[in-house]
Design an enzyme around this catalytic site. Sequence first.
Site, PDB file in Angstrom:
ATOM      1  N   PHE A 128       0.851  -1.174  -0.253  1.00  0.00           N
ATOM      2  CA  PHE A 128       0.192  -0.055   0.522  1.00  0.00           C
ATOM      3  C   PHE A 128       0.731   0.968   0.050  1.00  0.00           C
ATOM      4  CE2 PHE A 128      -2.236   3.325   2.196  1.00  0.00           C
ATOM      5  CZ  PHE A 128      -3.465   3.577   1.239  1.00  0.00           C
ATOM      6  N   ASP A 213       9.257   2.231   1.354  1.00  0.00           N
ATOM      7  CA  ASP A 213       8.246   2.562   1.381  1.00  0.00           C
ATOM      8  C   ASP A 213       8.272   2.841   2.816  1.00  0.00           C
ATOM      9  OD1 ASP A 213       5.948   4.279   2.170  1.00  0.00           O
ATOM     10  OD2 ASP A 213       4.443   3.319   0.884  1.00  0.00           O
ATOM     11  N   LYS A 242       3.077   9.424   8.106  1.00  0.00           N
ATOM     12  CA  LYS A 242       2.528   8.606   9.430  1.00  0.00           C
ATOM     13  C   LYS A 242       3.021   9.525  11.131  1.00  0.00           C
ATOM     14  CE  LYS A 242      -0.243   5.227   7.916  1.00  0.00           C
ATOM     15  NZ  LYS A 242      -0.252   4.883   6.609  1.00  0.00           N
TER      16      LYS A 242
HETATM   17  C1  LIG Z   1      -0.598   4.787   4.729  1.00  0.00           C
HETATM   18  C2  LIG Z   1      -0.109   4.632   4.227  1.00  0.00           C
HETATM   19  C3  LIG Z   1       0.719   5.271   3.286  1.00  0.00           C
HETATM   20  C4  LIG Z   1       0.084   6.527   2.708  1.00  0.00           C
HETATM   21  O1  LIG Z   1      -0.616   7.227   3.644  1.00  0.00           O
HETATM   22  P1  LIG Z   1      -1.440   8.563   3.667  1.00  0.00           P
HETATM   23  O2  LIG Z   1      -0.847   9.616   4.385  1.00  0.00           O
HETATM   24  O3  LIG Z   1      -2.773   8.250   4.374  1.00  0.00           O
HETATM   25  O4  LIG Z   1      -1.153   9.536   2.445  1.00  0.00           O
HETATM   26  C5  LIG Z   1       1.260   5.375   1.838  1.00  0.00           C
HETATM   27  N1  LIG Z   1       2.271   3.898   2.722  1.00  0.00           N
HETATM   28  C6  LIG Z   1       2.521   3.184   3.230  1.00  0.00           C
HETATM   29  C7  LIG Z   1       3.075   2.181   3.586  1.00  0.00           C
HETATM   30  C8  LIG Z   1       1.633   3.348   4.714  1.00  0.00           C
HETATM   31  O5  LIG Z   1       1.201   2.449   5.258  1.00  0.00           O
END
Ligand SMILES: *Cc1c(COP(=O)(O)O)cnc(C)c1O
Length: 393
Positions: A128, A213, A242
């Site tokens: 994700f 990521d 986050k």
């Molecule tokens: C939550 C998340 C995102 C997206 O972050 P947003 O602040 O909601 O745009 C991208 N990559 C990972 C691994 C995430 O957990």
Amino acid sequence: MNAVMQTYGRIPIAFERGEGAYLISTEGKRYLDGAGGIAVVSMGHSHPHLVAALSEQVQRLWHVSNLYEIPEQTRFAERLAGASFAGASFFCNSGAEAMEGAIKIARKYQAVNGAPERFRAVTLEGSFHGRTLATLGAAQNPKHLDGFGPPADGFDIVPPNNLNELRAAIGPQTAAIIAEPLQGEGGIRPLDRDYMQALRATADEFGILLVLDEVQTGFGRTGKLFAHEWTGVTPDIMACAKGIAGGFPCGAVLASERVAAAMSPGTHGSTFGGNPLAMAAANATLDILLEDGFLGEVERIGTLLGDGLVALAGRYRDIIGSVRGSGLMLGMVVREPHTNGALGDLAREHGLLTVVAGENVLRLLPPLTIREPEVEVILASLESACADLNAKG
Ligand SMILES: *Cc1c(COP(=O)(O)O)cnc(C)c1O
């Protein structure tokens, strides 16, 4: 019609205030916040150091734009450079935006270094990366793409933990490999340590970049400042968000000095990114993360909670399969016919907030500041939820 666009299936509870690891609902019920606003509220609610730093900043200066020097931003970037592989950082406001920036920087690096044809990235199934068009294209989750037209071009997806498939997907147009070291939304699915090391070696072999990521895993969540530190692998580019600023919207793209050098004035930007308020929250959060022994405690408490979950799984074998994750990023695989949603609903009735993830996993992402008493509350609530689920049959 509801005036808020209905993009979320919301739980009908609202909160009035937060105190450390607890949230108090408008009806006066106390909940242990085991979801931490989805891995965001890393220092708990209303942490005195964050409240003081933001209060001071709120009274002095909120926003100036990146047309000017922002000393708080420079300070945060220098501290990140001192604490990580980063030569330089770019600041934005969210995880998806950080991933967009990471993808753009990987492409630009190749273009500036004589390979403009290299714009594609190899990505991993179950990932994700956010909800923008490019990040949806990167993760290729059919549920998220449905109705939004053809997925953005430039991404070749392969199953994780399979090196042959990864190598086969790399071609003359590949600029980068993109991975979450521990997949969060996908269901707390770790990448093998060997595979992570192979990602690094493969990227070097083909002259492409490794983009991690760490939007969910970064900033102490797994018990290291960044999850890649567990593997001995260093990325070229890393996206964060986050937990970076303890609840204030903030994202960052960190890049090695060599890669960051590809970005010159005008190549990327953000109006809000790295503004004084966000940087005050980020610097204050980093103060705590870098305190002597803080991350060691996250690791210790994470192990304690993880062991408790394993013991629970042993008592409720029909409900909980395996327990996985690292630090305070933990997931329980719920056994069918039971669902993560049903177990989460019951946990909430017993005063614990959790969050679901893929593969029928129930996730725990509590504040990194929890200690033994909160671990006991989490385990007791989950125990009661499992007992209820058993009673229902
Ligand atoms: C939550 C998340 C995102 C997206 O972050 P947003 O602040 O909601 O745009 C991208 N990559 C990972 C691994 C995430 O957990």
